[in-house]
Design an enzyme around this catalytic site. Structure first.
Site, PDB file in Angstrom:
ATOM      1  N   ASP A  41      -8.179   3.779   9.913  1.00  0.00           N
ATOM      2  CA  ASP A  41      -7.646   3.062   8.743  1.00  0.00           C
ATOM      3  C   ASP A  41      -8.846   2.555   7.961  1.00  0.00           C
ATOM      4  O   ASP A  41      -9.655   1.790   8.481  1.00  0.00           O
ATOM      5  CB  ASP A  41      -6.798   1.880   9.255  1.00  0.00           C
ATOM      6  CG  ASP A  41      -5.942   1.263   8.155  1.00  0.00           C
ATOM      7  OD1 ASP A  41      -6.159   1.574   6.979  1.00  0.00           O
ATOM      8  OD2 ASP A  41      -5.052   0.461   8.497  1.00  0.00           O
ATOM      9  N   CYS A  95      -9.238 -13.035  18.594  1.00  0.00           N
ATOM     10  CA  CYS A  95      -9.857 -11.884  19.259  1.00  0.00           C
ATOM     11  C   CYS A  95     -11.211 -11.630  18.628  1.00  0.00           C
ATOM     12  O   CYS A  95     -11.346 -11.610  17.401  1.00  0.00           O
ATOM     13  CB  CYS A  95      -9.007 -10.636  19.076  1.00  0.00           C
ATOM     14  SG  CYS A  95      -7.314 -10.864  19.614  1.00  0.00           S
ATOM     15  N   ASP A 140     -12.185  -0.913  13.191  1.00  0.00           N
ATOM     16  CA  ASP A 140     -12.462  -0.949  11.748  1.00  0.00           C
ATOM     17  C   ASP A 140     -13.917  -1.317  11.435  1.00  0.00           C
ATOM     18  O   ASP A 140     -14.656  -1.756  12.306  1.00  0.00           O
ATOM     19  CB  ASP A 140     -11.535  -1.967  11.070  1.00  0.00           C
ATOM     20  CG  ASP A 140     -10.091  -1.489  11.047  1.00  0.00           C
ATOM     21  OD1 ASP A 140      -9.871  -0.265  11.040  1.00  0.00           O
ATOM     22  OD2 ASP A 140      -9.187  -2.345  11.034  1.00  0.00           O
ATOM     23  N   ARG A 173      -9.300  -8.694  10.752  1.00  0.00           N
ATOM     24  CA  ARG A 173      -9.067  -9.596   9.614  1.00  0.00           C
ATOM     25  C   ARG A 173      -9.898 -10.867   9.765  1.00  0.00           C
ATOM     26  O   ARG A 173      -9.470 -11.942   9.393  1.00  0.00           O
ATOM     27  CB  ARG A 173      -7.579  -9.922   9.548  1.00  0.00           C
ATOM     28  CG  ARG A 173      -6.930  -9.367   8.323  1.00  0.00           C
ATOM     29  CD  ARG A 173      -5.421  -9.518   8.330  1.00  0.00           C
ATOM     30  NE  ARG A 173      -4.832  -8.203   8.225  1.00  0.00           N
ATOM     31  CZ  ARG A 173      -3.766  -7.797   8.902  1.00  0.00           C
ATOM     32  NH1 ARG A 173      -3.135  -8.623   9.713  1.00  0.00           N
ATOM     33  NH2 ARG A 173      -3.316  -6.574   8.755  1.00  0.00           N
ATOM     34  N   ARG A 216       7.092   0.045   2.030  1.00  0.00           N
ATOM     35  CA  ARG A 216       6.943  -1.050   2.982  1.00  0.00           C
ATOM     36  C   ARG A 216       5.742  -1.917   2.622  1.00  0.00           C
ATOM     37  O   ARG A 216       4.792  -1.437   2.011  1.00  0.00           O
ATOM     38  CB  ARG A 216       6.806  -0.520   4.409  1.00  0.00           C
ATOM     39  CG  ARG A 216       5.693   0.491   4.634  1.00  0.00           C
ATOM     40  CD  ARG A 216       6.068   1.405   5.812  1.00  0.00           C
ATOM     41  NE  ARG A 216       5.016   2.332   6.181  1.00  0.00           N
ATOM     42  CZ  ARG A 216       4.792   3.493   5.574  1.00  0.00           C
ATOM     43  NH1 ARG A 216       5.505   3.856   4.516  1.00  0.00           N
ATOM     44  NH2 ARG A 216       3.833   4.296   6.001  1.00  0.00           N
ATOM     45  N   CYS A 252      -3.762 -17.763  14.895  1.00  0.00           N
ATOM     46  CA  CYS A 252      -3.496 -16.921  16.064  1.00  0.00           C
ATOM     47  C   CYS A 252      -3.480 -17.796  17.304  1.00  0.00           C
ATOM     48  O   CYS A 252      -4.033 -18.899  17.290  1.00  0.00           O
ATOM     49  CB  CYS A 252      -4.592 -15.875  16.238  1.00  0.00           C
ATOM     50  SG  CYS A 252      -4.537 -14.573  15.007  1.00  0.00           S
ATOM     51  N   CYS A 279     -11.473  -8.931  15.929  1.00  0.00           N
ATOM     52  CA  CYS A 279     -10.485  -9.069  14.838  1.00  0.00           C
ATOM     53  C   CYS A 279     -10.901  -8.303  13.586  1.00  0.00           C
ATOM     54  O   CYS A 279     -12.008  -8.459  13.080  1.00  0.00           O
ATOM     55  CB  CYS A 279     -10.310 -10.539  14.484  1.00  0.00           C
ATOM     56  SG  CYS A 279      -9.087 -10.791  13.171  1.00  0.00           S
ATOM     57  N   LYS A 281      -3.399   4.351   7.007  1.00  0.00           N
ATOM     58  CA  LYS A 281      -3.597   4.841   8.363  1.00  0.00           C
ATOM     59  C   LYS A 281      -3.619   6.356   8.375  1.00  0.00           C
ATOM     60  O   LYS A 281      -2.653   6.997   7.994  1.00  0.00           O
ATOM     61  CB  LYS A 281      -2.456   4.321   9.246  1.00  0.00           C
ATOM     62  CG  LYS A 281      -2.429   2.809   9.317  1.00  0.00           C
ATOM     63  CD  LYS A 281      -1.267   2.326  10.160  1.00  0.00           C
ATOM     64  CE  LYS A 281      -1.314   0.837  10.346  1.00  0.00           C
ATOM     65  NZ  LYS A 281      -1.051   0.084   9.103  1.00  0.00           N
ATOM     66  N   ARG A 292       0.824  -1.205   0.000  1.00  0.00           N
ATOM     67  CA  ARG A 292       0.000   0.000   0.000  1.00  0.00           C
ATOM     68  C   ARG A 292       0.856   1.251   0.000  1.00  0.00           C
ATOM     69  O   ARG A 292       0.578   2.215  -0.693  1.00  0.00           O
ATOM     70  CB  ARG A 292      -0.905  -0.009   1.234  1.00  0.00           C
ATOM     71  CG  ARG A 292      -1.552   1.328   1.523  1.00  0.00           C
ATOM     72  CD  ARG A 292      -2.828   1.167   2.295  1.00  0.00           C
ATOM     73  NE  ARG A 292      -3.656   0.152   1.702  1.00  0.00           N
ATOM     74  CZ  ARG A 292      -4.380  -0.739   2.399  1.00  0.00           C
ATOM     75  NH1 ARG A 292      -4.367  -0.714   3.711  1.00  0.00           N
ATOM     76  NH2 ARG A 292      -5.108  -1.625   1.773  1.00  0.00           N
ATOM     77  N   TYR A 293       1.867   1.253   0.827  1.00  0.00           N
ATOM     78  CA  TYR A 293       2.716   2.434   0.980  1.00  0.00           C
ATOM     79  C   TYR A 293       3.934   2.308   0.065  1.00  0.00           C
ATOM     80  O   TYR A 293       4.281   1.214  -0.363  1.00  0.00           O
ATOM     81  CB  TYR A 293       3.165   2.555   2.434  1.00  0.00           C
ATOM     82  CG  TYR A 293       2.019   2.763   3.401  1.00  0.00           C
ATOM     83  CD1 TYR A 293       1.400   3.999   3.492  1.00  0.00           C
ATOM     84  CD2 TYR A 293       1.549   1.730   4.189  1.00  0.00           C
ATOM     85  CE1 TYR A 293       0.349   4.199   4.382  1.00  0.00           C
ATOM     86  CE2 TYR A 293       0.498   1.914   5.077  1.00  0.00           C
ATOM     87  CZ  TYR A 293      -0.095   3.166   5.167  1.00  0.00           C
ATOM     88  OH  TYR A 293      -1.124   3.361   6.040  1.00  0.00           O
TER      89      TYR A 293
HETATM   90  C1  PLP Z   1      -0.191  -0.779   8.956  1.00  0.00           C
HETATM   91  C2  PLP Z   1       0.331  -1.144   7.657  1.00  0.00           C
HETATM   92  C3  PLP Z   1       1.683  -0.943   7.335  1.00  0.00           C
HETATM   93  C4  PLP Z   1       2.661  -0.321   8.310  1.00  0.00           C
HETATM   94  O1  PLP Z   1       2.299   0.986   8.608  1.00  0.00           O
HETATM   95  P1  PLP Z   1       3.232   1.902   9.545  1.00  0.00           P
HETATM   96  O2  PLP Z   1       2.452   3.173   9.667  1.00  0.00           O
HETATM   97  O3  PLP Z   1       4.520   2.043   8.812  1.00  0.00           O
HETATM   98  O4  PLP Z   1       3.392   1.186  10.842  1.00  0.00           O
HETATM   99  C5  PLP Z   1       2.103  -1.285   6.078  1.00  0.00           C
HETATM  100  N1  PLP Z   1       1.259  -1.808   5.166  1.00  0.00           N
HETATM  101  C6  PLP Z   1      -0.048  -1.996   5.439  1.00  0.00           C
HETATM  102  C7  PLP Z   1      -0.949  -2.534   4.376  1.00  0.00           C
HETATM  103  C8  PLP Z   1      -0.555  -1.676   6.690  1.00  0.00           C
HETATM  104  O5  PLP Z   1      -1.856  -1.873   6.959  1.00  0.00           O
END
Ligand code: PLP
Length: 426
Positions: free
Chosen positions: A331, A130, A294, A135, A117, A126, A133, A337, A113-114
């Site tokens: 989110d 929970c 969520d 997910r 990362r 798990c 959850c 986020k 997504r980002y």
């Molecule tokens: C939460 C998340 C991350 C990590 O987010 P940070 O803000 O860097 O902790 C990376 N990818 C996805 C899809 C996420 O949901």
């Protein structure tokens, strides 16, 4: 907290077995009859266990059971673990995959997504499932680690994408994978030169603290930098056992952060949140995120207003040490986020910034007359990562790369496109 030897079901269990995470896993409570032997269930729980298991399986570690007040239906530990019929209610605002994790997934189990990362779901298992959850569409589906082929496909994607420098291993619970498979994954990731940080997402320190063995931390510390995020939602989860688990991790040089979820009737109170973060930092866990619950299906009874989250942050910022305060996050829908805060900036002119503090005092800050930053161009960072080219969003507008960002679907844009077509036809 109950002593397990006083619970009929486990009175003959040796301490070594009790402290063995595999014993805990094998002996998780997964059915109504066994649960009734250890907890006095209310009718909505009794019905809930019978009816909601088709949605998300129940599995509660014996350890977690000892934290529950067996006679108090409002116990915050209990409400995270025991299903109720409320899970069957699907509200109109509920969404199957509210974070669009599958929409943004180039390879099964991996969400990119980002820019730099990725989230890599290495198992659907798990320690405990929970009830809140996010997910729940996939958690516990098979109660297993992904196949080697699936894991390798994810690692191949990460290897091919040199812009990725941080891999977040999650699930399920990333520490429900065996030491061997976890090491195999981490070893492969460490061979990739562009990967700096490996992060582990796990609730084991809270739900299955015996999982944090000497073996595990000895293995992990060979592959630094390893970071770990866990989830404590209530201070009652911080016990001698969970403290021992956390101290093993941080003593091995693994920074531990906490990502809690704001949950109605469990921790939706500034006083509880303050106690939670105070207890966390005592065991050297840094509060990282507090999530707005969520829009996943069947968890509407756990949701609070966003105002409740803002109220909590208002009650923390300034009142307690800054490093104890998590960032409050919403989110949703692939937007990632999004942090939300109370407003502290009250007004501005071209020289003055007017701010309010946590006490409600109002203060001015005077900006310099010569306030424009300039780039001395005596470093070579821009050549390596061109600042102007690498950003999306408002950051790209601040750098001058873009002048506007507009929706593709607005009526105005549709009209304009319609007009353009006409224009071309002439
Ligand atoms: C939460 C998340 C991350 C990590 O987010 P940070 O803000 O860097 O902790 C990376 N990818 C996805 C899809 C996420 O949901």
């Amino acid at each position: 907290m109950r002593d397990y030897r006083e619970i009929e079901l486990w009175k003959d269990v040796e301490e070594d077995e009790w402290n063995d995470w595999k014993w805990q896993l094998r002996n998780r409570i997964m059915d109504l009859d066994t649960l009734k032997k250890v907890i006095n269930l209310t009718p909505i729980e009794d019905e809930g266990v019978k009816s909601s298991l088709g949605k998300l399986r129940m599995a509660i570690t014996p350890y977690w059971i000892t934290l529950i007040d067996k006679d108090d239906p409002d116990d915050p530990i209990r409400r995270q673990a025991i299903p109720t019929i409320k899970e069957l209610e699907i509200k109109e605002e509920d969404i199957f995959d509210p974070l669009f994790e599958e929409v943004d997934s180039p390879v099964k189990g991996l969400t990119h997504r980002y820019p730099d990362r990725v989230l890599f779901l290495i198992t659907d298992q798990c320690g405990m499932y929970c009830r809140h959850c996010t997910r729940r569409r996939l958690a516990g589906e098979r109660d297993k680690t992904r196949t080697k082929e699936e894991l390798m496909a994810g690692i191949d994607y990460i290897r091919e994408h040199t812009e990725i420098n941080d891999v977040l291993l999650s699930g399920g619970d990333a520490l429900l994978v065996s030491d061997n498979i976890l090491e195999l994954i981490i070893k492969e990731l460490r061979k990739i030169p562009h990967i700096d940080v490996i992060r582990i997402g796990t609730r084991a320190p809270s739900t299955l603290p015996m999982r944090i063995t000497d073996n595990l931390v000895e293995m992990l510390k060979k592959y630094h930098p390893i970071w770990l995020n866990t989830q404590f939602n209530h201070y009652k989860e911080i016990t001698d056992e969970s403290k021992k688990a956390i101290l093993k991790l941080v003593d091995a040089g693994i920074p531990v952060g906490n990502q809690s979820v704001l949950l109605k009737g469990i921790n939706d109170c500034p006083i509880i949140q303050k106690k939670l973060v105070n207890e966390l930092v005592k065991i050297r866990v840094r509060p990282y995120y507090l999530y707005q619950c969520d829009l996943s299906q069947g968890i509407s009874h756990f949701r609070t207003s966003v105002g409740k989250g803002i109220e909590i942050i208002e009650n923390l910022r300034g009142h307690i040490s800054g490093f104890k305060i998590p960032t409050y996050i919403i989110d949703t829908l692939g937007g990632g986020k999004i942090p939300v805060f109370p407003d502290y900036l009250i007004s501005m002119s071209d020289r003055k910034v007017i701010l309010r503090n946590y006490e409600g005092g109002i203060f001015s800050y005077t900006e310099p007359i010569d306030k424009i930053s300039y780039c001395p161009k005596n470093c070579d960072l821009c050549d390596k990562e061109p600042y102007l080219e690498s950003k999306d969003g408002p950051a790209s507008m601040l750098s001058g790369k873009r002048l506007l960002i507009e929706p593709t679907e607005s009526q105005r844009i549709k009209r304009r496109n319609g007009n353009n077509t006409k224009h071309h036809k002439q």
